[in-house]
Design a protein around this motif. Sequence first.
Motif, PDB file in Angstrom:
ATOM      1  N   LYS A 122       0.720  -1.032  -0.084  1.00 50.71           N
ATOM      2  CA  LYS A 122      -0.034   0.205  -0.275  1.00 50.71           C
ATOM      3  C   LYS A 122       1.135   1.536   0.070  1.00 50.71           C
ATOM      4  O   LYS A 122       0.897   2.191  -0.658  1.00 50.71           O
ATOM      5  CB  LYS A 122      -0.514   0.124   1.431  1.00 50.71           C
ATOM      6  N   LYS A 123       2.058   1.338   0.600  1.00 50.45           N
ATOM      7  CA  LYS A 123       2.931   2.358   1.016  1.00 50.45           C
ATOM      8  C   LYS A 123       3.726   2.675  -0.262  1.00 50.45           C
ATOM      9  O   LYS A 123       3.426   3.865  -1.117  1.00 50.45           O
ATOM     10  CB  LYS A 123       4.073   2.656   1.658  1.00 50.45           C
ATOM     11  N   GLN A 124       3.935   1.301  -1.248  1.00 46.71           N
ATOM     12  CA  GLN A 124       4.694   1.128  -1.953  1.00 46.71           C
ATOM     13  C   GLN A 124       3.859   2.118  -3.590  1.00 46.71           C
ATOM     14  O   GLN A 124       3.809   2.898  -4.274  1.00 46.71           O
ATOM     15  CB  GLN A 124       5.207   0.262  -2.768  1.00 46.71           C
ATOM     16  N   ALA A 125       2.517   1.702  -3.369  1.00 43.88           N
ATOM     17  CA  ALA A 125       1.315   2.228  -4.806  1.00 43.88           C
ATOM     18  C   ALA A 125       0.968   3.318  -4.131  1.00 43.88           C
ATOM     19  O   ALA A 125       0.553   4.353  -5.162  1.00 43.88           O
ATOM     20  CB  ALA A 125      -0.271   1.156  -4.081  1.00 43.88           C
ATOM     21  N   LEU A 126       0.734   4.074  -2.882  1.00 48.86           N
ATOM     22  CA  LEU A 126       0.851   5.798  -2.769  1.00 48.86           C
ATOM     23  C   LEU A 126       2.115   6.610  -3.167  1.00 48.86           C
ATOM     24  O   LEU A 126       1.504   7.590  -3.928  1.00 48.86           O
ATOM     25  CB  LEU A 126       0.160   5.397  -1.243  1.00 48.86           C
ATOM     26  N   ILE A 127       3.043   5.437  -3.554  1.00 44.37           N
ATOM     27  CA  ILE A 127       3.727   6.624  -4.041  1.00 44.37           C
ATOM     28  C   ILE A 127       4.041   6.619  -5.420  1.00 44.37           C
ATOM     29  O   ILE A 127       3.889   7.742  -6.342  1.00 44.37           O
ATOM     30  CB  ILE A 127       5.314   6.281  -3.723  1.00 44.37           C
ATOM     31  N   PHE A 128       3.671   5.811  -5.978  1.00 38.27           N
ATOM     32  CA  PHE A 128       2.977   5.255  -7.452  1.00 38.27           C
ATOM     33  C   PHE A 128       1.901   5.686  -7.675  1.00 38.27           C
ATOM     34  O   PHE A 128       1.590   6.715  -9.155  1.00 38.27           O
ATOM     35  CB  PHE A 128       3.119   4.125  -8.385  1.00 38.27           C
ATOM     36  N   LEU A 129       1.588   6.748  -6.745  1.00 31.77           N
ATOM     37  CA  LEU A 129      -0.018   7.008  -7.144  1.00 31.77           C
ATOM     38  C   LEU A 129      -0.115   9.153  -7.430  1.00 31.77           C
ATOM     39  O   LEU A 129      -0.854   9.632  -7.626  1.00 31.77           O
ATOM     40  CB  LEU A 129      -1.532   7.156  -6.699  1.00 31.77           C
ATOM     41  N   ILE A 130       1.339   9.165  -6.689  1.00 29.05           N
ATOM     42  CA  ILE A 130       1.554  10.245  -6.647  1.00 29.05           C
ATOM     43  C   ILE A 130       1.809  11.689  -8.485  1.00 29.05           C
ATOM     44  O   ILE A 130       0.993  12.200  -8.983  1.00 29.05           O
ATOM     45  CB  ILE A 130       2.925  10.717  -6.630  1.00 29.05           C
ATOM     46  N   PHE A 131       2.649  10.407  -9.572  1.00 27.22           N
ATOM     47  CA  PHE A 131       2.216  10.531 -11.261  1.00 27.22           C
ATOM     48  C   PHE A 131       0.960  11.601 -11.573  1.00 27.22           C
ATOM     49  O   PHE A 131       0.963  11.587 -11.736  1.00 27.22           O
ATOM     50  CB  PHE A 131       2.940   9.296 -11.055  1.00 27.22           C
ATOM     51  N   PRO A 132      -0.206   9.931 -11.087  1.00 27.05           N
ATOM     52  CA  PRO A 132      -1.212  10.165 -11.914  1.00 27.05           C
ATOM     53  C   PRO A 132      -2.278  11.220 -11.224  1.00 27.05           C
ATOM     54  O   PRO A 132      -2.788  11.764 -12.395  1.00 27.05           O
ATOM     55  CB  PRO A 132      -1.959   8.156 -12.119  1.00 27.05           C
ATOM     56  N   CYS A 133      -1.707  11.235  -9.988  1.00 26.05           N
ATOM     57  CA  CYS A 133      -2.968  12.766 -10.051  1.00 26.05           C
ATOM     58  C   CYS A 133      -2.432  13.851  -9.779  1.00 26.05           C
ATOM     59  O   CYS A 133      -2.374  14.664 -10.714  1.00 26.05           O
ATOM     60  CB  CYS A 133      -2.240  12.844  -8.193  1.00 26.05           C
ATOM     61  N   GLY A 134      -0.732  13.991 -10.179  1.00 31.07           N
ATOM     62  CA  GLY A 134      -0.360  14.737 -11.455  1.00 31.07           C
ATOM     63  C   GLY A 134      -0.411  15.060 -12.825  1.00 31.07           C
ATOM     64  O   GLY A 134      -1.247  16.452 -13.428  1.00 31.07           O
ATOM     65  N   VAL A 135      -0.610  13.917 -13.609  1.00 27.80           N
ATOM     66  CA  VAL A 135      -0.860  14.255 -15.131  1.00 27.80           C
ATOM     67  C   VAL A 135      -2.726  14.239 -14.326  1.00 27.80           C
ATOM     68  O   VAL A 135      -2.978  15.351 -15.611  1.00 27.80           O
ATOM     69  CB  VAL A 135      -1.320  13.021 -15.402  1.00 27.80           C
ATOM     70  N   LEU A 136      -3.710  14.167 -14.028  1.00 27.90           N
ATOM     71  CA  LEU A 136      -5.140  14.594 -13.795  1.00 27.90           C
ATOM     72  C   LEU A 136      -5.022  15.519 -13.799  1.00 27.90           C
ATOM     73  O   LEU A 136      -5.735  17.006 -14.038  1.00 27.90           O
ATOM     74  CB  LEU A 136      -5.718  13.907 -13.055  1.00 27.90           C
ATOM     75  N   ARG A 137      -4.113  16.811 -12.635  1.00 23.09           N
ATOM     76  CA  ARG A 137      -4.255  17.655 -12.109  1.00 23.09           C
ATOM     77  C   ARG A 137      -3.837  18.966 -13.667  1.00 23.09           C
ATOM     78  O   ARG A 137      -4.501  19.731 -13.767  1.00 23.09           O
ATOM     79  CB  ARG A 137      -3.245  19.003 -11.440  1.00 23.09           C
ATOM     80  N   GLY A 138      -2.757  18.416 -14.324  1.00 24.69           N
ATOM     81  CA  GLY A 138      -2.438  18.988 -15.109  1.00 24.69           C
ATOM     82  C   GLY A 138      -3.628  19.032 -16.656  1.00 24.69           C
ATOM     83  O   GLY A 138      -3.453  20.232 -17.123  1.00 24.69           O
ATOM     84  N   ALA A 139      -3.607  18.106 -17.163  1.00 25.04           N
ATOM     85  CA  ALA A 139      -4.581  18.359 -17.925  1.00 25.04           C
ATOM     86  C   ALA A 139      -5.828  18.552 -17.156  1.00 25.04           C
ATOM     87  O   ALA A 139      -6.986  19.157 -18.515  1.00 25.04           O
ATOM     88  CB  ALA A 139      -5.629  16.457 -18.009  1.00 25.04           C
ATOM     89  N   LEU A 140      -6.395  18.330 -16.109  1.00 18.93           N
ATOM     90  CA  LEU A 140      -7.306  19.409 -15.794  1.00 18.93           C
ATOM     91  C   LEU A 140      -7.385  21.478 -16.175  1.00 18.93           C
ATOM     92  O   LEU A 140      -7.866  22.309 -16.367  1.00 18.93           O
ATOM     93  CB  LEU A 140      -8.099  19.468 -14.573  1.00 18.93           C
ATOM     94  N   ALA A 141      -6.401  21.707 -15.726  1.00 16.63           N
ATOM     95  CA  ALA A 141      -5.633  22.885 -15.596  1.00 16.63           C
ATOM     96  C   ALA A 141      -5.503  23.334 -17.045  1.00 16.63           C
ATOM     97  O   ALA A 141      -5.965  24.400 -17.243  1.00 16.63           O
ATOM     98  CB  ALA A 141      -3.964  23.003 -15.376  1.00 16.63           C
ATOM     99  N   ASN A 142      -5.256  22.200 -17.651  1.00 17.51           N
ATOM    100  CA  ASN A 142      -4.999  22.817 -19.590  1.00 17.51           C
ATOM    101  C   ASN A 142      -6.437  23.466 -20.001  1.00 17.51           C
ATOM    102  O   ASN A 142      -6.783  23.352 -21.199  1.00 17.51           O
ATOM    103  CB  ASN A 142      -4.356  21.989 -20.400  1.00 17.51           C
TER     104      ASN A 142
END
Length: 166
Positions: A122-142
């Motif tokens: 779970k700890k490892q997966a949460l680290i790997f979910l930070i990047f897709p959160c950024g992907v979503l935030r960047g897409a929404l910002a655009n």
Amino acid sequence: MATHKEVAESSFLQLYGEAVRSMVERYASSTGTTELTDDLTAKLEAFGYDVGYRFVERFSRDRPRLLEPLDIIKFICKDFWIHIFKKQIDKLQTNHRGVFVLQDFNFRWIHSLSADSDDESKKQALIFLIFPCGVLRGALANLGLLAIVNADLNAVPGCVFNIKIR
């Protein structure tokens, strides 16, 4: 025999995994800690933000501009999710006050993660979910929406993305 798309996806997932691991290891060696810090989180999220922003810029270039937040979120859940994550989002919920919850019951980017214990996975997966959160935030910002995006886990590989429109 694997198809071209399967090879491309598996290559991407391998590259993605190594990029995140490399950033975490480099950060750990320079700071002496393996704990997830605000600085490392910010770097991973900014990396994703740039990718999401640029992808939506190219992907939505020939589409009419979406104006309503719900229309933008629907676009993210269907078209964008299919192109980035190879499937539609499994469930979308909203409180109609700027908060959206996107559930993916089988998030492919964390599907192959494994560790010695469930806690470690779970700890490892949460680290790997930070990047897709950024992907979503960047897409929404655009697309014209400033948002806070974070992720949580159900049972790995299931995850939930929380989007709060500012």
